[in-house]
Design a protein around this motif. Structure first.
Motif, short mmCIF file in Angstrom:
data_model
loop_
_atom_site.label_atom_id
_atom_site.label_comp_id
_atom_site.label_asym_id
_atom_site.label_seq_id
_atom_site.Cartn_x
_atom_site.Cartn_y
_atom_site.Cartn_z
N LYS A 41 0.49 -1.09 -0.31
CA LYS A 41 -0.19 0.25 0.18
C LYS A 41 1.07 1.00 -0.04
CE LYS A 41 -2.85 -0.98 4.26
NZ LYS A 41 -2.46 -2.07 3.87
N LEU A 42 1.96 1.30 0.60
CA LEU A 42 2.96 2.19 0.70
C LEU A 42 3.43 2.84 -0.81
CD1 LEU A 42 4.21 3.75 2.64
CD2 LEU A 42 6.58 2.52 2.26
N LYS A 65 5.24 3.36 7.96
CA LYS A 65 4.56 4.38 7.72
C LYS A 65 3.08 3.37 6.69
CE LYS A 65 9.31 5.55 5.28
NZ LYS A 65 9.87 6.46 4.18
N VAL A 66 3.68 2.63 6.94
CA VAL A 66 1.97 2.23 6.45
C VAL A 66 0.93 1.68 7.21
CG1 VAL A 66 0.53 -0.32 5.76
CG2 VAL A 66 2.70 0.76 4.79
N THR A 67 1.47 1.74 8.59
CA THR A 67 0.56 2.50 10.02
C THR A 67 0.28 4.00 10.08
OG1 THR A 67 1.07 0.25 11.11
CG2 THR A 67 0.10 1.99 12.39
N LYS A 115 -1.07 10.06 2.54
CA LYS A 115 -0.07 9.56 1.89
C LYS A 115 0.29 11.03 1.81
CE LYS A 115 2.05 6.39 -1.23
NZ LYS A 115 2.66 7.16 -1.81
N LYS A 116 -0.03 11.64 1.12
CA LYS A 116 0.28 13.31 0.48
C LYS A 116 0.96 13.97 1.62
CE LYS A 116 -1.04 16.89 -2.89
NZ LYS A 116 -1.42 17.17 -3.22
N ASP A 117 -0.54 13.98 2.65
CA ASP A 117 -0.12 14.67 3.56
C ASP A 117 1.31 14.04 4.36
OD1 ASP A 117 -2.34 16.60 2.81
OD2 ASP A 117 -3.70 15.51 4.31
N LEU A 118 1.45 13.98 4.87
CA LEU A 118 2.76 13.22 5.04
C LEU A 118 3.98 12.49 4.94
CD1 LEU A 118 1.04 9.97 7.65
CD2 LEU A 118 1.95 11.66 8.57
#
Length: 446
Positions: free
Chosen positions: A241-242, A401-403, A441-444
């Motif tokens: 998913k990452l 990162k996925v978490t 994902k984008k925000d992080l």
């Protein structure tokens, strides 16, 4: 209910049975198996080694000290744990073992103890980053178990081992043998089509084929944590998913896994009203044959037997996810033993952990698969399961990162299962959560 621990299988896993005051992973990796354990009601109990020491010196008699084990298995204090210590003291007569009961949510209590710097000598590792393991725990590499244990890398950091799983779980179909026989099912299904045919026979015979406990949400963990990995043939599948903006699609592991449960519901093979199920009652219904099957971890086998049937009436086989006829099932760890690096009796604590892994028999009592590779279970149901030639897919930890992305997106995977199964348009459910995932994902910055 279960103490919050997988998911992941895999829920992890685990999920890990583990049970619970709620439900979830006990390792923070969504792979862990769950167990059903009562709330703590017993104060710390001590067993003095001097009471069981013999005149003749036993192996390990040169190791001495007093140690405390913080445990969530409060139901074993004053019972099985006392018997364990008697046997442990035959080998280590000069070690005193005390058990401290977790009086609240185990994970939270353990973290409080860690923050206060007052750790017991032996404990289960709570959900902390592996990079923090050396801050609190002693390396277990000197126990000589590294080549023998499963999930060696789960609680390791910088090449050193800090935690050893207390037992493992797999997910499969726990079933009432009499219900099968009465419906004319003479062999356990080996393909998805055979499984559906068995469900139809059970339904025709007035039996609910599969108890999903849909409303309670946590019993759905395996469908979203374990099954997608097995379908994809990739233990590390959730971490993919990452690299994706749209991790949930109808034709990948998530869509196919959730599609199986949706099909069972549409064909009327789950509870008549899946929004008003009851976990405790369902165990009695499986035991009586009112319901025929669970899809859960092997931890539930002993609970079904305890709910009112005999051990020889309960069976266990792999869920056939497709029509290949080749059984594959997830393997997830339960809680991990660890030794405090600040213990005044590190050697004694390590001796106790090693004994629990090798000699206690805890895995059979708890309904687990041994943490030692290749050790055959004494449980008839696990023997039946293993006799199918099933390949056990050992889970991997979720990427941090996925978490992190999932948390920011407020992604509750078992809740996604609920939405998907009941939605008029399941694709719209995936569209919603893909959008939330991509934004988080984008925000992080990932």
């Amino acid at each position: 209910m279960r103490n919050r621990l997988f998911s992941l299988v895999f829920v992890i896993v685990m999920i890990f049975s583990i049970s619970l005051t709620g439900c979830g992973s006990n390792n923070g990796n969504n792979n862990a198996a769950a167990t059903d354990k009562p709330e703590a009601t017993t104060e710390a109990v001590a067993t003095n080694a001097a009471d069981t020491a013999t005149a003749e010196p036993a192996a390990g008699s040169d190791i001495s000290g007093k140690i405390t084990f913080l445990t969530n298995r409060t139901d074993m204090i004053g019972k099985e744990y006392d018997e364990y210590v008697k046997r442990f003291n035959e080998k280590y007569p000069n070690i005193t073992v005390e058990f401290e009961a977790s009086q609240t949510d185990y994970n939270q209590q353990a973290k409080v103890r860690m923050a206060s710097g007052e750790l017991p000598d032996v404990m289960f590792i709570p959900t902390i980053p592996n990079s923090d393991l050396p801050k609190y725990f002693a390396s277990l590499d000197d126990l000589g178990l590294n080549d023998q244990i499963t999930f060696k890398d789960f609680k390791s950091f910088d090449g050193k081992l800090y935690g050893i799983t207390s037992g493992n779980s797999t997910s499969g179909i726990v079933y009432n043998k009499k219900a099968f026989a009465d419906a004319g099912i003479t062999e356990v299904p080996k393909t998805w089509d055979e499984f559906l045919a068995a469900c139809e026979k059970l339904k025709t015979n007035g039996v609910v084929p599969l108890a999903s406990n849909f409303k309670d949400k946590w019993p759905l963990n395996d469908w979203v944590y374990a099954v997608p990995r097995v379908i994809e043939g990739k233990a590390d599948f959730p971490n993919e998913k990452l690299t994706s903006e749209t991790p949930f699609t109808m034709d990948n592991g998530y869509g196919k896994a959730l599609g199986l449960l949706r099909e069972l519901n549409e064909k009327g093979y789950l509870e008549k009203d899946i929004n008003s199920t009851n976990w405790e009652q369902s165990k009695k219904d499986i035991a009586s044959g009112k319901f025929a099957m669970y899809f859960l971890g092997n931890w539930v086998i002993n609970q079904v037997i305890g709910a009112g049937t005999t051990a020889d009436n309960v069976g266990f086989f792999p869920l056939p996810y497709d029509n290949s006829g080749t059984p594959v099932a997830p393997l997830s760890p339960d809680f991990f033993y660890a030794v405090s690096k600040d213990s005044k009796n590190v050697e004694a604590a390590k001796a106790f952990v090693k004994w629990m892994i090798e000699d206690s028999g805890y895995e059979d009592f708890a309904g687990f698969i041994s943490p030692l590779k290749g050790k055959e279970s004494k449980l008839a149901q696990l023997k039946e399961f293993q006799a199918t030639g099933v390949v056990l897919q050992e889970g991997t930890p979720d990427d941090a990162k996925v978490t992190e992305i999932g948390n920011k997106a407020q992604l509750d995977l078992p809740a996604v299962v609920q939405e998907f199964v009941l939605a008029k348009d399941p694709q719209s459910v995936f569209d919603k959560w893909n959008k939330a995932w991509a934004k988080a994902k984008k925000d992080l910055g990932y």
